[in-house]
Design a protein around this motif. Structure first.
Motif, PDB file in Angstrom:
ATOM      1  N   ARG A  27       0.814  -1.220   0.000  1.00  0.00           N
ATOM      2  CA  ARG A  27       0.000   0.000   0.000  1.00  0.00           C
ATOM      3  C   ARG A  27       0.847   1.271   0.000  1.00  0.00           C
ATOM      4  NH1 ARG A  27      -5.188   0.221   0.962  1.00  0.00           N
ATOM      5  NH2 ARG A  27      -4.920   2.234   1.985  1.00  0.00           N
ATOM      6  N   GLY A  31       2.124   1.692  -3.606  1.00  0.00           N
ATOM      7  CA  GLY A  31       0.960   2.475  -3.999  1.00  0.00           C
ATOM      8  C   GLY A  31      -0.201   1.665  -4.532  1.00  0.00           C
ATOM      9  N   LEU A  32      -0.379   0.440  -4.031  1.00  0.00           N
ATOM     10  CA  LEU A  32      -1.498  -0.401  -4.464  1.00  0.00           C
ATOM     11  C   LEU A  32      -2.662  -0.253  -3.482  1.00  0.00           C
ATOM     12  CD1 LEU A  32       0.607  -3.529  -5.428  1.00  0.00           C
ATOM     13  CD2 LEU A  32      -0.556  -1.963  -7.008  1.00  0.00           C
ATOM     14  N   GLY A  33      -3.807   0.176  -3.985  1.00  0.00           N
ATOM     15  CA  GLY A  33      -4.958   0.437  -3.107  1.00  0.00           C
ATOM     16  C   GLY A  33      -5.891  -0.745  -2.947  1.00  0.00           C
ATOM     17  N   GLY A  34      -5.653  -1.838  -3.667  1.00  0.00           N
ATOM     18  CA  GLY A  34      -6.560  -2.987  -3.592  1.00  0.00           C
ATOM     19  C   GLY A  34      -6.533  -3.698  -2.252  1.00  0.00           C
ATOM     20  N   LYS A  36      -6.478  -4.197   1.574  1.00  0.00           N
ATOM     21  CA  LYS A  36      -6.914  -3.245   2.588  1.00  0.00           C
ATOM     22  C   LYS A  36      -6.493  -3.682   3.991  1.00  0.00           C
ATOM     23  CE  LYS A  36      -9.688  -0.874  -0.261  1.00  0.00           C
ATOM     24  NZ  LYS A  36      -9.600  -1.719  -1.474  1.00  0.00           N
ATOM     25  N   GLU A  75      -4.980  -5.865  -8.280  1.00  0.00           N
ATOM     26  CA  GLU A  75      -4.563  -5.073  -9.448  1.00  0.00           C
ATOM     27  C   GLU A  75      -3.904  -5.954 -10.505  1.00  0.00           C
ATOM     28  OE1 GLU A  75      -4.070  -4.108  -6.300  1.00  0.00           O
ATOM     29  OE2 GLU A  75      -4.540  -1.976  -6.073  1.00  0.00           O
TER      30      GLU A  75
END
Lengths: 153, 735
Positions: A27, A31-34, A36, A75
């Protein structure tokens, strides 16, 4: 000493300390928003990714324990313009409300379908029993996984 | 009203590089024109509705034909963003792909209070829909000028005005308006399009937010990243009323970066450049707390609630209740109990704040950007007009969860460290400290007439308010409480929801004791008091049916006069049979009508209940999006089954002990019942909300099914194995 990590088919040199949970690397560094943050305790599955094809709770997995296996996040399965088969099935079944848990559900399902291409309802329920959904979209998720497996619910 | 221009021009990206809100359309951004006319408070609008009479306050049409809706309510994951686009696309006669909805933003959108109470489509959509209808009539008038023909000869289709019978004579809306404003007041009754012309309303239009959610880049507030942003974690007191004695910053010395500690009164937070370092710092910071007053012993919770002082309010009184019960041959008393419950959001609350010397910008998953703005302004010592609160979707909240508190914490911490700050709660912060759906007690008396009908009904409800929402006051936020802000006056909201039943009974009294205090901090959780009150009402009517030796399904119909009420029950006639449980509600006595039938299995040795199937019949008037509606009904049914079977927030004398998914379990995949849905579409009726109503009938349908199967009556939620075993052995029958 940096760690070399393969994520969604791309190699990265990770700067985070080796004991950093994989989730924070994905994250905050990549920068991966998938994936959580849900609990940090491996209790809810919102952070689920696959590592070497197996469903893994990235919130409790140190990044150092992952290399050299390939990490796949939601992603890695597709994009909004070109969603992958599982993502298409979730869209077709409108299998989300808030959607916060869904990337974890999809990655859990991805690992299941890799081992069991045509799962029964009971096998899907069992595989996703550790993934929590609060909106109550479970039945849609079941239908989406079956659809992705080529068996219309 | 409008925040400084430099704030408007700021943009930001998520961690995946997506521009969240572009102001490229700023030239056509609708303008909120403030003309407040407060009247009639409700949960959604505690200060009364605020009207914005100008078309331009609600929508704009740019020179390319794109429509921007500025909507004061927000998408909480229920699909209203799509439903609003459907309504506007049909009233304006434009392709839905051209409609973009900007949600809750104190600098851009009208103040529509809270997104709550299933009111978003019921009342929240009305001004937007009327604005679209007004805009369409303006465009028709412009078209009449353009073609030199009477307006009556024109039609509208796909964002264009055309002359009837002359397909070649078509002009686009964009060419007619040239990107200008509409500059027109919305009439009281603008001409609305007939249902036969609808292209989107009533159809299962795919939700606009789902592709981004299932592929990763969706701009959740959790995914927001500002340049120079720091990560904070709060260190919350162990229990209510505990105060901060001391902390030892040296306990963080071994962390890889120098972590800052922020203290303001009893607010304690750690701030780091790396999120993981902030998490570690919050875990290992050595803190000494002075305990607050002891909480009651958990087993005494309901006696404590019953004895908490309050003011009695009689909601309904008709006939001779006491005399009828006293003289009746067959009468009954029962007490029902509901525990504290958590919203249980899967994603702990998160917010981002950028507080500068003279202005602030906050991103929050709040249900009300305007009421939160006032609370944050007070915490910062700012005027509200220099604070901009912008909605960014979070994890599903189902009411007033930790979202507002997280935003208020982020603002206070950003002000202290002079940098943008992202705060995310940890699991225990959310589960233990979200404002809880309150515990309640119900004591009922009832009597039968000689013919077996209900002669008298006497219900008494003990509850605090179900809304502790920000309402513009710092004291209604957790950081405000920890800074010692003077308590705000209590407004009683939601405890009385559905306390009156929907049956025709000659002698009735419904009394509520409004309590100013509660054992734990409480606020709105899906259904508010409607959930608890419907459990009590629909359990008690079942008990009276049993006393009358009547079939519970027929017994309800016997006491229902309203045709729509009877119709939802009749819709489940084929699904109901002996051994199953049934429940009915007309939500808020005026909103959606819902009936449920439950089929359960009870393991008499272990006490475990399995809910096999739930059938739901649902009438919410005009159905805007049938698939979105089914998604809501299904979600309500499953979440409510979880609340009924498993959920209670427990505590010991010092602290809440429900802090994670092991200590606050919810329903899992292996336990999810099948849900069969029978929707009743009434295109001529007004739209009623569907976000909550189904929740209220599930617990009583399950309890009634358990009784029908076993003869054991469950009068306290949750229906744990222990509770079932006690009921089976008869303990519960002594109430």
């Amino acid at each position: 000493m940096s760690i070399r990590l393969h994520v969604n088919g791309t190699a990265h040199e990770v700067r985070s300390p080796p004991d950093t949970p994989l989730l924070y690397v994905l994250r905050d560094e990549l920068g991966l928003g998938g994936p959580k943050f849900g609990c940090g305790l491996a209790q809810c599955g919102a952070c689920t990714v696959t590592v070497g094809g197996k469903a893994t709770r990235s919130c409790v997995t140190p990044v150092s324990a992952v290399a050299p296996n390939d990490v796949v996040t939601v992603e890695g399965l597709g994009t909004e313009d070109h969603p992958g088969a599982l993502q298409q099935a979730f869209i077709a079944e409108q299998a989300a409300q808030c959607g916060y848990c869904i990337p974890g559900m999809i990655m859990g399902a991805s690992a299941l379908l890799r081992e069991t291409p045509h799962p029964t309802d009971a096998q899907i329920r069992s595989a996703l029993n550790g993934n929590l959904c609060r909106c109550g979209t479970h039945l849609r998720i079941l239908r989406a996984v079956k659809r992705a497996a080529g068996e219309r619910a | 009203m409008t925040a400084p221009a430099r704030i408007d021009r700021r943009t930001f990206v998520t961690g995946v590089g997506v521009l969240v809100v572009g102001f490229g359309a700023a030239a056509c951004a609708p303008s909120p024109a403030v003309q407040p006319k407060p009247h009639g408070a409700s949960e959604a609008n505690p200060l009364g509705p605020v009207t914005y009479p100008q078309v331009d306050s609600w929508l704009a049409l740019d020179a390319q034909g794109n429509v921007t809706i500025t909507f004061g309510k927000v998408e909480l994951g229920t699909g209203v963003e799509t439903a609003i686009a459907q309504l506007v696309a049909d009233e304006l006669a434009v392709p839905i792909a051209r409609v973009h909805v900007v949600q809750g933003d104190t600098a851009l959108t009208p103040n529509q209070g809270y997104t709550a109470g299933s009111q978003t489509l019921t009342s929240g959509s009305i001004p937007v829909r009327k604005a679209a209808a007004e805009a369409r009539s303006i465009l028709i008038a412009l078209g009449a000028q353009h073609f030199g023909v009477p307006a009556g000869r024109l039609t509208t289709r796909a964002g264009a005005v055309a002359v009837n019978g002359s397909p070649a004579r078509t002009v686009s809306y964009a060419a007619l308006l040239h990107g200008r404003r509409f500059e027109r007041t919305i009439q009281a009754h603008p001409p609305m399009r007939p249902a036969k012309d609808y292209e989107y309303i009533g159809k299962p239009i795919a939700r606009v937010d789902i592709p981004g959610k299932v592929t990763g880049p969706f701009p959740y507030v959790h995914n927001l990243r500002l340049p120079g942003m720091l990560h904070a974690r709060v260190v919350l007191p162990p229990g209510p009323g505990a105060t901060l004695s001391a902390y030892d910053a040296a306990s963080l010395a071994d962390l890889p970066e120098k972590v800052r500690v922020v203290r303001k009164g009893d607010i304690l937070a750690v701030v780091a450049t790396s999120e993981w370092n902030a998490v570690r710092a919050a875990q290992q910071l050595a803190v000494t707390w002075k305990p607050g007053p002891e909480l009651p012993v958990y087993a005494d919770l309901w006696d404590t609630v019953r004895k908490t002082p309050g003011a009695d309010r009689v909601l309904i009184e008709s006939g001779d209740v006491d005399g009828t019960i006293k003289s009746a041959a067959r009468s009954l008393t029962a007490r029902y109990e509901w525990p504290f419950q958590s919203h249980g959001s899967i994603g702990p609350s998160c917010a981002v704040a950028d507080v500068r010397a003279h202005w602030a910008e906050i991103w929050s998953a709040t249900q009300g950007v305007f009421p939160l703005r006032g609370a944050i302004a007070e915490l910062l010592g700012f005027a509200p007009k220099v604070v901009r609160v912008r909605y960014a979707e979070g994890s599903g909240c189902y009411g007033h969860n930790g979202a507002d508190d997280a935003a208020a914490f982020a603002a206070v911490i950003s002000q202290a460290v002079h940098a943008p700050v992202r705060v995310q709660y940890m699991r225990g912060d959310e589960t233990a400290h979200d404002p809880k759906g309150p515990a309640m007690v119900h004591e009922y008396r009832g009597a039968l007439a000689p013919d077996g009908s209900i002669a008298a009904w006497d219900a008494h409800v003990w509850t605090p308010t179900h809304s502790g929402r920000p309402d513009g006051k710092a004291a209604n936020t957790l950081p405000g409480i920890l800074r010692g802000a003077a308590a705000a006056a209590v407004t009683f909201v939601g405890g009385d929801r559905d306390a009156p039943n929907n049956y025709a009974i000659p002698a009735q009294r419904v009394t509520i004791t409004d309590q100013k205090t509660a054992v734990l901090r409480q606020s709105a959780l899906r259904g508010l008091g409607g959930t608890q009150n419907t459990f009590a009402n629909e359990s008690f009517v079942d008990e009276l049916a049993h006393l009358a030796a009547a079939d519970p399904f027929a017994f309800r119909l016997r006491h229902l006069r309203d045709a729509r009420a009877r119709a939802v029950l009749e819709a489940l006639r084929a699904d109901y049979r002996r051994g199953r449980g049934v429940a009915f509600v007309r939500y808020e006595n005026t909103q959606a009508l819902v009936a449920a039938v439950a089929d359960v299995s009870v393991d008499r040795r272990s006490g475990a209940i399995r809910v096999n199937q739930l059938w739901i019949a649902h009438d919410c008037g005009l159905i805007v999006n049938p698939d979105g509606l089914r998604n809501q009904i299904e979600g309500n049914a499953i979440q409510a089954a979880s609340r009924a079977l498993k959920e209670e927030v427990r505590f010991d004398p010092q602290r809440v002990t429900s802090v994670d998914w092991a200590s606050y379990p919810i329903l899992r995949f292996g336990e999810i019942p099948d849900v069969m849905i029978r929707t009743i579409d009434r295109p001529q009726e007004r739209i009623l909300g569907a976000g909550e109503a189904t929740t209220t009938v599930i617990a009583p349908a399950i309890a009634n099914a358990v009784f029908a199967q076993t003869g054991a009556r469950l009068r306290r939620v949750p229906f744990t194995s222990d509770a079932v075993l006690r009921a089976l052995s008869g303990d519960a029958k002594k109430t």
